[in-house]
Design an enzyme around this catalytic site. Sequence first.
Site, PDB file in Angstrom:
ATOM      1  N   ASP A 188      38.333  39.887  39.706  1.00  0.00           N
ATOM      2  CA  ASP A 188      39.680  39.391  39.483  1.00  0.00           C
ATOM      3  C   ASP A 188      40.446  40.510  38.749  1.00  0.00           C
ATOM      4  O   ASP A 188      39.885  41.552  38.382  1.00  0.00           O
ATOM      5  CB  ASP A 188      39.670  38.082  38.691  1.00  0.00           C
ATOM      6  CG  ASP A 188      40.969  37.311  38.909  1.00  0.00           C
ATOM      7  OD1 ASP A 188      41.940  37.902  39.412  1.00  0.00           O
ATOM      8  OD2 ASP A 188      41.017  36.110  38.575  1.00  0.00           O
TER       9      ASP A 188
HETATM   10  C1  BGC Z   1      44.253  35.598  39.330  1.00  0.00           C
HETATM   11  C2  BGC Z   1      43.748  35.574  40.741  1.00  0.00           C
HETATM   12  C3  BGC Z   1      44.659  36.356  41.651  1.00  0.00           C
HETATM   13  C4  BGC Z   1      44.797  37.755  41.108  1.00  0.00           C
HETATM   14  C5  BGC Z   1      45.620  38.662  41.979  1.00  0.00           C
HETATM   15  C6  BGC Z   1      44.610  37.003  38.870  1.00  0.00           C
HETATM   16  O1  BGC Z   1      45.242  36.993  37.632  1.00  0.00           O
HETATM   17  O2  BGC Z   1      43.285  35.043  38.471  1.00  0.00           O
HETATM   18  O3  BGC Z   1      43.624  34.251  41.173  1.00  0.00           O
HETATM   19  O4  BGC Z   1      44.144  36.348  42.955  1.00  0.00           O
HETATM   20  O5  BGC Z   1      45.374  37.698  39.819  1.00  0.00           O
HETATM   21  O6  BGC Z   1      46.946  38.359  41.959  1.00  0.00           O
END
Ligand code: BGC
Length: 763
Positions: free
Chosen positions: A287
């Site tokens: 993530d």
């Molecule tokens: C979130 C994810 C997301 C990623 C990319 C993160 O902060 O937890 O769910 O896919 O950002 O945008």
Amino acid sequence: MKKISILISAVVAVSIMQLKAQPLPDEIRMNQFIKELMAKMTLEEKIGQLNLPGAGDITTGQTASSDIGKKIIEGSVGGLFNISSVAKIRGVQQVAVEKSRLKIPLIFGMDVIHGYKSVFPIPLGLSCSWDMNLIEQSARIAAQEASADGICWTFSPMVDISRDPRWGRIAEGSGEDPYLGSEIAKAMVRGYQGKDLSANNTIMACVKHYALYGAPDAGRDYNTVDMSHQRMYNEYFPPYKGAIDAGSGSVMASFNEVDGIPATASKWLMTEVLRNQWGFNGFIVTDYTGINEMIDHGMGDLKTVSALALKAGIDMDMVGEGFLTTLKQSLAEGKITMDQIDAACRRILEAKYKLGLFEDPYRYCDLKRPATEVYTDANRMQARKTAAHSFVLLKNEGNILPLKKNARIALVGPLADNRLNMCGTWTVAGDFEKAISVKDGIGMVTAKPELITYAKGSNIVADSALEARIGMFGKATGWDSRPAEIVIAEAVKASQNADVIVAVMGEAAESSGESSSMSDIELPENQRNLLKALLKTGKPVVMVLFAGRPMAIKWEHENVPAILNVWFGGSEAGAAVADVLFGDVVPSGKLTTTFPQNIGQVPLYYNHKNTGRPLPEGQWFTKFRSNYLDVSNEALYPFGYGLSYTGFTYSDLVLSSKTMKPDGKIDITVRVTNTGNFDGEEVVQLYIRDMVGTTTRPVKELKDFTKVLIKKGETRNITFTIDIEDLKFYNYDLQHVAEAGDFKVFVGGNSRDVKSADFVLTE
Ligand code: BGC
């Protein structure tokens, strides 16, 4: 009867990889291609493939990406995410395939969470449709639109089980149930990926957030998670596994820790469970800055945590550049191996190969497609229909709903005329300025638009600082700075000549979602004050509740005659609300998360254990039993609950047999009658309880369901067939077993009001 033996066991640790069939010719071709390509790659270029900068406007982590163009030319970028528009993506792809040494195309990802420009209901709402076709179709349309605009990879489905409405990201998942969550995960993956991942209208799924992200302590986002392995395997893992079984091409690691190790560094999660036990052969992305955040978790400096992540089985580093900046040195120091870098690089290249990007890097970059494939009338109609099916009618005293099309309606509340907040959280590509508000929708569907009066009545919350925090990402709430009494008085005046008041209230779109946890999940007091004033007029009041979580609305339940929970319905939300309010669509959604009476009951979920001191049935409080002094154990609205404009009755259950052999089946039949005045759809739910086990078992577990249209006056025979697979669980040794003995089966229209029967699984 006491269970004494384990009938079926499968040792979890057996590697499915070992059982895999010989590679298909396609795979042989791919392997050959990638082998030849990798033979040409330098160490730096291999590490470059593992780097995923973010190119969009949304920075959710501690850093943002920079110098991306230069890095692409150097071969230091594997993909990009959250750039919108096919023209931009084509331009960037051109840099990669024309200016970098090996011309390796980039993979373009995005958070396409609930639709692209035609925005569907937030996932929690979508799950309440219990309609796998509608859900799959929503992902199909999202893939069609996103791929027309240059995207070939989505960070969805989000399948984190959550039992805690304080957690803002409960909005992004499918609720509290592992079986339903797993069915939805499969439907979403099918919808995104279709039958052929290399087709230009399918995109790769990325199931997230692996694992257990929905169980943070106190419902506070990113907080510590700690749970038993039995709970993981039985209650939290199934939806991730469902997505893997359906072929999800990628997985995103979660931010939280598991067993004291951040998921991003957990070899047990990433390699042992995911790859060895479940047979996953795609790639794993962190993530957003998930590697860097391990420094704050207290796992070491960037070099240390990057090496930990690679060794755990992580292939791609989102935004943080820990891989890019430290792996070479770690390799030189012998902290990681070339094989580990090669394995990760190979998996990224395989994904690009499967998407058809090596054959044609511009496969998803046809500049003409958006005009005819994005935000089309047909897609918007489907989004509208889906939204209407996601709404849950919580109360309808005196059949106030549906409204007459010629009714004089007073439309009030902070969300009544609020386009920006219709789509809900996570709508990177959505044009929420174009969304249909409830006011727009009612205007479209009523026969007498001239009889609608409108007043805002209140802000969403009384505190302007909080209102600013929930007005994120361009979803301003429209702050009214006048004294609350004046704004309320205006609404009361607007209601003077109305037959009915429709109060559109609840949360803002960004009151839920990432980093949007709440410690108070009641309707804000200023909105309740508005409701009180409206109720005082003596006119019938319908509350249309926008929410990204189950709210604690006990007071509203006790005082407002009709409540329609509409989550956030997407770009067509307001039209769908009007469709249901006027009865063009009869509500059929059922809750996938329990609504508590108050926050103190949380976590409250239907599939709990019995404890050694359960509260005797029908009682409110008994001393020395598992209960509270000040509130009953009951939910305000239980899992599976939702009303219709018509009514359904259930007959007693008929079982084809009272015993099941290990290789046998039982048919369970129930007659469901539509007793009301509307044709309506009913979600018929089947639950099982394992009465005695070698470990304690939940009081009820959803095992099957079907959504059926039953015409008014009609009776339908519904038959479910269960077999030993439905009776299995992960025991103390994490073996997937069914144990002989007594079971109860329940069928009903929600998890509380059910008919039941007993059967025995024989040895
Ligand atoms: C979130 C994810 C997301 C990623 C990319 C993160 O902060 O937890 O769910 O896919 O950002 O945008």
